[in-house]
Design a protein around this motif. Structure first.
Motif, PDB file in Angstrom:
ATOM      1  N   PHE A   1       0.831  -1.207   0.000  1.00 27.23           N
ATOM      2  CA  PHE A   1       0.000   0.000   0.000  1.00 27.23           C
ATOM      3  C   PHE A   1       0.864   1.255   0.000  1.00 27.23           C
ATOM      4  O   PHE A   1       0.589   2.212  -0.729  1.00 27.23           O
ATOM      5  CB  PHE A   1      -0.923  -0.001   1.215  1.00 27.23           C
ATOM      6  N   ASP A   2       1.908   1.259   0.836  1.00 25.33           N
ATOM      7  CA  ASP A   2       2.792   2.428   0.909  1.00 25.33           C
ATOM      8  C   ASP A   2       3.453   2.703  -0.435  1.00 25.33           C
ATOM      9  O   ASP A   2       3.652   3.866  -0.820  1.00 25.33           O
ATOM     10  CB  ASP A   2       3.863   2.216   1.986  1.00 25.33           C
ATOM     11  N   ALA A   3       3.803   1.636  -1.157  1.00 25.84           N
ATOM     12  CA  ALA A   3       4.426   1.815  -2.474  1.00 25.84           C
ATOM     13  C   ALA A   3       3.458   2.474  -3.450  1.00 25.84           C
ATOM     14  O   ALA A   3       3.813   3.431  -4.159  1.00 25.84           O
ATOM     15  CB  ALA A   3       4.900   0.464  -3.020  1.00 25.84           C
ATOM     16  N   GLU A   4       2.209   1.982  -3.486  1.00 25.71           N
ATOM     17  CA  GLU A   4       1.212   2.565  -4.381  1.00 25.71           C
ATOM     18  C   GLU A   4       0.862   3.983  -3.945  1.00 25.71           C
ATOM     19  O   GLU A   4       0.681   4.878  -4.771  1.00 25.71           O
ATOM     20  CB  GLU A   4      -0.056   1.700  -4.402  1.00 25.71           C
ATOM     21  N   ASN A   5       0.768   4.190  -2.630  1.00 20.48           N
ATOM     22  CA  ASN A   5       0.452   5.518  -2.114  1.00 20.48           C
ATOM     23  C   ASN A   5       1.562   6.513  -2.437  1.00 20.48           C
ATOM     24  O   ASN A   5       1.305   7.679  -2.762  1.00 20.48           O
ATOM     25  CB  ASN A   5       0.253   5.432  -0.599  1.00 20.48           C
ATOM     26  N   GLY A   6       2.818   6.043  -2.369  1.00 19.16           N
ATOM     27  CA  GLY A   6       3.947   6.902  -2.708  1.00 19.16           C
ATOM     28  C   GLY A   6       3.959   7.283  -4.177  1.00 19.16           C
ATOM     29  O   GLY A   6       4.262   8.432  -4.532  1.00 19.16           O
ATOM     30  N   ARG A   7       3.605   6.328  -5.037  1.00 21.86           N
ATOM     31  CA  ARG A   7       3.536   6.633  -6.473  1.00 21.86           C
ATOM     32  C   ARG A   7       2.443   7.657  -6.752  1.00 21.86           C
ATOM     33  O   ARG A   7       2.596   8.528  -7.610  1.00 21.86           O
ATOM     34  CB  ARG A   7       3.267   5.353  -7.266  1.00 21.86           C
ATOM     35  N   PHE A   8       1.326   7.559  -6.004  1.00 22.09           N
ATOM     36  CA  PHE A   8       0.259   8.543  -6.166  1.00 22.09           C
ATOM     37  C   PHE A   8       0.739   9.932  -5.756  1.00 22.09           C
ATOM     38  O   PHE A   8       0.477  10.924  -6.446  1.00 22.09           O
ATOM     39  CB  PHE A   8      -0.949   8.134  -5.328  1.00 22.09           C
ATOM     40  N   VAL A   9       1.473  10.010  -4.634  1.00 16.19           N
ATOM     41  CA  VAL A   9       1.990  11.301  -4.164  1.00 16.19           C
ATOM     42  C   VAL A   9       2.926  11.901  -5.205  1.00 16.19           C
ATOM     43  O   VAL A   9       2.886  13.109  -5.484  1.00 16.19           O
ATOM     44  CB  VAL A   9       2.717  11.134  -2.813  1.00 16.19           C
TER      45      VAL A   9
END
Length: 578
Positions: free
Chosen positions: A225-233
């Protein structure tokens, strides 16, 4: 996909009256905004110049006039804010309705290759931004153009030379706008994809939360989740960067215009070519330029968010169901239940080899047929072809002698009941879930269907009986209870053709016995196909069809196949659970 303006504008059709009134109110707002600096110039030039005894009454009249204008402006703005927003919400609702209906028409194959979270993002986040564009887009553009054109008209009338100086800024502003608008567009498209990935990850993790917790996989899921959330940021950072440069650039150009007016306007006054009251009016008009520029900036943001959202909406709407009613398709009525496969071959689009090859199988009306074989030989796929969840690659499949692709999907599926191995129950009560089989059924018919499925007794033991809420996907029930409810749902539907994908696999012995008895009763007057993963459940089948990777290997009753000593006998010998 290219943005379709015609399709977008078609959603305004039911709300033409609201749109026209919204634009008329926008016209009033823009017109009043332009009148304010003219009133200020009039007061400076006429009322406050000198000490005329009429100055005070005239000032009061101008003040009263401006208060009336303010009241009209507030009323017009209120209509724009409320009714305009509601129009955008209605358009968003209509698009979401059309998209949801379209998604329900797409075949199983589409969902095999698309993540649910991505689709949810398109139905929710994307269409919210489209609704915002539908409201603010026409209104902001209309007001901005009126204000921009009106201000420059007033300025030209006051001092053409000074206004031509301001016109020199416009080409640079246009080039600046186009450059950062393109950057913003790319950033918004990327952001759309990234938030879809975040939604997909959340949906995947929460749907499998029991597996996550049983394997203590919280850390792994958090990292994903953190990886996908970071890509969104990262994608939003690029968008905000472009938006900040775009907006601040527009502000800078406007301030430069104000500086130019002050400097060159002062010089013009010193030369006696401009009066002080005209400069005051001029400066107020230049200040008003901030309003259309602010709206242009907002339009640019709305366009990037709304257009990219609408493009993603178009992409899904453009996906054509590959399983549809043929022109002139017939209604399937009075179904007996004869099913025939003629040289049927099926291959998944993503598979290099076919799952089914040259299947020839005839099932008579009322016959009880069991399909057995190793996992992956195509038992479930074979049954999924009958209600046309998938389309045969070649060959022909007939019901009562009529090819299934020549009848309507609704009438075909209305006559087929399916209980899948992976039970799915909806949020709501027990009664609502059983009624899904036939919404117009009476409570008595629901109870009878539950009795046939061996579910009535446990339902009555629940806190509110048939009114008990079973939670998301029936989480408050045991596996056996959920399966019996899904069977009751099909019994209520009462179709002439039944397909059970090992419907009794999760039941205890007593419940299994009850359901088996029900199945045998139903089989006397319905065509029944049972996909068997446990060979003990099909001993009493009228016919057992044994499938291998090469197709149908053998068929017959349990005793016949055991005497033959073929594949079925080998499976029984090793006690296979398939």
């Amino acid at each position: 996909m290219k943005f379709s303006l015609r399709l977008f504008l078609s959603y305004y059709r039911p709300y033409r009256r609201t749109l026209i009134l919204d634009l008329l109110c926008a016209l009033v707002v823009a017109g009043i905004t332009l009148i304010y600096p003219l009133c200020a110039g009039y007061v400076t030039r006429t009322v406050l110049h000198g000490s005329s005894p009429e100055a005070l009454p005239e000032l009061m009249r101008v003040g009263a006039f401006m208060l009336v204008l303010l009241a009209v402006q507030i009323a017009a703005n209120t209509y724009v804010d409320y009714q305009g927003h509601m129009m955008g919400t209605y358009i968003e609702r209509d698009m979401r309705r059309d998209l949801f209906a379209h998604l329900q028409r797409l075949p199983f194959g589409f969902y095999d290759s698309h993540r649910t979270g991505q689709l949810m993002s398109r139905v929710t986040n994307d269409l919210y931004d489209v609704g915002e564009l539908a409201h603010h887009g026409p209104e902001d553009l209309f007001i901005a153009l009126l204000l921009f054109g009106g201000v420059f008209g007033v300025l030209l009338n006051l001092n053409p030379r000074l206004t031509l100086l301001l016109f020199c800024f416009l080409p640079f502003m246009a080039a600046y706008t186009v450059f950062f608008n393109m950057r913003l567009n790319r950033a918004m498209l990327q952001s759309r994809r990234r938030i879809g990935d975040v939604n997909a990850q959340v949906e995947d993790t929460l749907a499998g939360i029991r597996v996550v917790q049983s394997f203590t996989g919280e850390g792994t899921e958090q990292r994903r989740f953190d990886a996908e959330n970071g890509r969104f940021v990262d994608s939003r950072r690029a968008g905000y960067h472009a938006e900040a440069y775009f907006y601040q650039g527009m502000v800078a150009f406007t301030q430069l215009m104000t500086v130019a007016v002050l400097v060159f306007g002062g010089l013009t006054i010193l030369r006696g070519q401009l009066r002080l009251d005209e400069l005051v009016t001029y400066l107020l008009c230049v200040g008003i330029l901030m309003e259309p520029i602010r709206r242009f900036v907002n339009i640019a943001r709305l366009l990037q968010e709304g257009v990219t959202g609408f493009q993603r909406f178009q992409e899904l709407m453009a996906v054509q169901p590959d399983i549809t009613d043929a022109p002139g398709a017939l209604e399937l009525k009075g179904v007996r239940g004869d099913v025939e496969f003629r040289q049927v071959r099926f291959q998944y689009p993503s598979s290099p080899v076919p799952v089914l090859r040259n299947i020839n199988l005839t099932i008579a009306a009322g016959e009880f047929v069991a399909l057995v074989g190793a996992s992956g030989v195509g038992k479930s796929t074979l049954c999924a072809l009958i209600p046309r969840f998938y389309e045969v690659t070649s060959g022909q499949l007939l019901v009562d002698g009529v090819p299934v692709d020549e009848v309507t999907l609704t009438s075909l599926r209305r006559n087929i009941g399916v209980v899948q191995q992976d039970v799915y129950l909806f949020s709501g009560t027990v009664l609502e879930n059983i009624l899904y089989g036939r919404p117009d059924a009476s409570t008595g018919e629901v109870i009878e269907a539950a009795r046939q499925a061996g579910a009535h007794d446990f339902i009555m033991a629940l806190p509110q009986g048939y009114g008990t809420d079973i939670g998301q996907r029936g989480v408050k029930l045991s596996g056996g209870q959920k399966q019996r409810l899904s069977i009751a749902r099909v019994f209520l539907k009462d179709p002439p053709i039944l397909i059970f994908d090992e419907a009794t696999s999760a039941l205890d012995n007593d419940s299994e016995r009850l359901v088996q008895q029900s199945l045998e009763r139903l089989a006397q007057r319905r065509t029944t196909l049972v996909i068997a993963h446990r060979l003990s459940t099909v001993r009493n089948a009228g016919r057992i069809v044994v499938m291998t990777e090469d197709g149908i290997s053998e068929q017959g009753t349990h005793d016949e196949l055991m005497r033959r000593g073929g594949v079925y006998a080998e499976l029984q010998a090793v006690g296979a659970r398939l």
